[in-house]
Design a protein around this motif. Structure first.
Motif, PDB file in Angstrom:
ATOM      1  N   CYS A  94       0.843  -1.193   0.000  1.00 46.56           N
ATOM      2  CA  CYS A  94       0.000   0.000   0.000  1.00 46.56           C
ATOM      3  C   CYS A  94       0.872   1.234   0.000  1.00 46.56           C
ATOM      4  O   CYS A  94       1.713   1.422   0.879  1.00 46.56           O
ATOM      5  CB  CYS A  94      -0.929   0.022   1.203  1.00 46.56           C
ATOM      6  N   GLU A  95       0.645   2.098  -0.978  1.00 43.74           N
ATOM      7  CA  GLU A  95       1.451   3.313  -1.069  1.00 43.74           C
ATOM      8  C   GLU A  95       0.959   4.376  -0.095  1.00 43.74           C
ATOM      9  O   GLU A  95       1.598   5.404   0.072  1.00 43.74           O
ATOM     10  CB  GLU A  95       1.426   3.847  -2.498  1.00 43.74           C
ATOM     11  N   GLY A  96      -0.194   4.117   0.510  1.00 42.14           N
ATOM     12  CA  GLY A  96      -0.699   5.046   1.505  1.00 42.14           C
ATOM     13  C   GLY A  96      -0.031   4.813   2.843  1.00 42.14           C
ATOM     14  O   GLY A  96       0.760   5.619   3.308  1.00 42.14           O
ATOM     15  N   CYS A  97      -0.301   3.667   3.447  1.00 42.09           N
ATOM     16  CA  CYS A  97       0.137   3.437   4.812  1.00 42.09           C
ATOM     17  C   CYS A  97       1.352   2.524   4.899  1.00 42.09           C
ATOM     18  O   CYS A  97       1.884   2.306   5.975  1.00 42.09           O
ATOM     19  CB  CYS A  97      -1.002   2.838   5.627  1.00 42.09           C
ATOM     20  N   GLY A  98       1.786   1.990   3.776  1.00 45.22           N
ATOM     21  CA  GLY A  98       2.974   1.160   3.817  1.00 45.22           C
ATOM     22  C   GLY A  98       2.701  -0.308   4.099  1.00 45.22           C
ATOM     23  O   GLY A  98       3.618  -1.127   4.078  1.00 45.22           O
ATOM     24  N   ARG A  99       1.447  -0.648   4.366  1.00 43.45           N
ATOM     25  CA  ARG A  99       1.127  -2.033   4.667  1.00 43.45           C
ATOM     26  C   ARG A  99       1.629  -2.959   3.557  1.00 43.45           C
ATOM     27  O   ARG A  99       1.567  -2.619   2.378  1.00 43.45           O
ATOM     28  CB  ARG A  99      -0.394  -2.164   4.794  1.00 43.45           C
TER      29      ARG A  99
END
Lengths: 144, 144
Positions: A94-99
């Motif tokens: 995920c480029e948002g939260c890094g998950r």
DNA sequence: GTAGATGCAAACTGTTTGCAATCGG
DNA sequence: CCGATTGCAAACAGTTTGCATCTAC
């Protein structure tokens, strides 16, 4: 009572000694489904064995990688993450939260064993996108 | 005489000003087929314009990445490398000497647009192996 | 008892940042 | 001329290392 610990066995086989620090690190790794960074491993280890140093965690992780027992993942600017899964699989990041999630797809079938004169030994496939949470919330990134 | 420079045009369009430093960095990037690191870009830039600082190179590379004009690649512990190719392609990385080559294969066809609830936006495929030179010479690694 | 493991702090590498001086438009 | 850009040096983050101490076997 000492829990069975696959990595402990492997270490012993390779002539390393089993210390409480290593045992705890192994247990944390074996239970880790979220591709922890060295620091995250350290935090979790300390929760169980408070005086383990970060240097020891780093040294141990490096040994395991060298022994081929875990993988080190380096995706785009992140700190290294460690993955106890050694079978062929891919990742969703995920480029948002890094998950970082596993996906079971194995694209080995498309891997050429030879290419441009290279002898190809393994491959890595990463899909980048937005996880469900990050799709709902603000379109901007949150954590890095 | 000022050579035509695609990246200069783009910058100008986006309202940035064109300095000799930036122009030189762009020229180096456009001629770079070997996925240079920031430091390698800096060295090459200095050969043409000796007083450019590393900080400027970093700032400029970051701008270009943000503008979507180049890609930043982070494979396994290496420093970042920068790739002026923006079309979908894959990479071959030599685990001996670190050489990084493009391969034209585009696996976009297998990319799910949705997976585990993720909205997948792009993917990266890397094949790791040994380049022809490293196959010939010692089996051990050389450079990192 | 001894080779190997640990913890600490210091060193290192790659990258980023604050800021005064400078320059492009 | 003025805001954007630069260069410097200092700051940073993640990781590694040297070494004295400690511990598993």
């Amino acid at each position: 009572m000492e829990t069975a610990c696959a990595l402990c066995e492997r270490l012993r086989d390779n002539g390393y000694s089993i210390t409480p620090q290593r045992r705890t690190i192994f247990e944390v790794l074996e239970g880790a489904h979220h591709h922890p960074s060295a620091e995250e491993v350290h935090e979790e280890v300390r929760r169980r064995l408070p005086d383990v140093s970060l240097a020891t965690v780093y040294k141990t992780l490096k040994e395991l990688v060298a022994m081929g027992e875990i993988r080190e993942l380096n995706f785009h600017g992140d700190r290294s993450r460690f993955d106890p899964r050694m079978d062929s699989h891919s990742h969703l990041k995920c480029e948002g939260c890094g998950r970082l999630e596993d996906i079971d797809d194995d694209f080995a079938a498309l891997v050429p064993s030879q290419r441009h004169g290279f002898r190809v030994k393994r491959h890595e496939v990463v899909f980048y996108g937005q996880c469900p949470d990050c799709q709902k919330s603000a379109p901007a990134s949150r954590k890095r």
